[in-house]
Design a protein around this motif. Sequence first.
Motif, short mmCIF file in Angstrom:
data_model
loop_
_atom_site.label_atom_id
_atom_site.label_comp_id
_atom_site.label_asym_id
_atom_site.label_seq_id
_atom_site.Cartn_x
_atom_site.Cartn_y
_atom_site.Cartn_z
N ALA A 1 0.86 -1.03 -0.01
CA ALA A 1 0.16 -0.08 -0.13
C ALA A 1 0.89 1.12 0.05
O ALA A 1 1.94 1.16 0.45
N SER B 1 1.11 5.33 1.01
CA SER B 1 0.35 6.50 1.85
C SER B 1 1.20 7.87 1.45
O SER B 1 2.37 7.85 1.27
N TRP B 2 0.45 9.01 1.34
CA TRP B 2 1.21 10.20 1.33
C TRP B 2 0.96 11.04 2.71
O TRP B 2 -0.16 10.92 3.35
N TYR B 3 1.97 11.46 3.19
CA TYR B 3 2.23 12.10 4.30
C TYR B 3 2.57 13.62 4.22
O TYR B 3 3.15 13.77 3.22
N LEU C 1 -1.02 11.84 8.05
CA LEU C 1 -1.40 11.25 6.82
C LEU C 1 -2.34 12.04 6.08
O LEU C 1 -3.12 12.83 6.41
N GLY D 1 -4.13 7.43 1.27
CA GLY D 1 -3.64 6.10 0.98
C GLY D 1 -4.19 5.47 0.13
O GLY D 1 -5.45 6.04 -0.43
N THR E 1 -4.55 1.44 -1.60
CA THR E 1 -4.27 -0.14 -1.50
C THR E 1 -3.44 -0.41 -2.44
O THR E 1 -3.02 0.07 -3.55
N THR F 1 -9.14 3.89 -1.63
CA THR F 1 -8.35 4.83 -1.45
C THR F 1 -9.02 5.72 0.06
O THR F 1 -10.04 5.37 0.42
N CYS G 1 6.22 10.11 0.61
CA CYS G 1 5.39 9.00 0.28
C CYS G 1 6.01 7.87 1.24
O CYS G 1 6.98 7.80 1.44
N ASN G 2 5.24 6.83 1.50
CA ASN G 2 5.51 5.74 2.21
C ASN G 2 4.73 4.56 1.76
O ASN G 2 3.54 4.56 1.09
N TRP H 1 4.04 0.44 2.56
CA TRP H 1 3.94 -0.23 3.83
C TRP H 1 3.21 -1.64 3.54
O TRP H 1 2.17 -1.66 2.72
N SER I 1 8.15 -0.80 6.17
CA SER I 1 7.81 0.51 5.80
C SER I 1 8.98 1.07 5.30
O SER I 1 9.95 1.44 5.85
#
Length: 116
Positions: free
Chosen positions: A33, A35-37, A47, A50, A52, A58, A96-97, A99, A104
């Motif tokens: 997945a 995610s943008w933080y 966060l 996000g 998937t 989303t 961006c992450n 995980w 992660s």
Amino acid sequence: QVQLVESGGGLLQPGGSLRLSCATSGFTFGRYAISWYRQAPGKERRLVAGITSTSDQTRYEESVKGRFTVSRDNVKNTAYLQMNRVAPEDTAVYFCNAWGWGESYWGQGTQVTVSS
């Protein structure tokens, strides 16, 4: 070697649009997945959005719903954050992450500044 490289940040005026990219390598992008933080000066990283691994779901932080769109291209191993109708409060470093599977990974971030 795992790499996530954000790009596309910059200076823009309120009401403008910007698309951030997160180019990845070194891991099986399509299994994670994304995610943008974002982290504003003096504030915690939060966060923003996000998606998937298969793009079937989303989610968005309340303040960006209807303005930001997260997407991904599992062929290009790249994720995106389309930012529309930006406001000064969107000013932050965006990360961006990736995980999943107990792991992660983070990128180094890209600065977005919204100012008139």
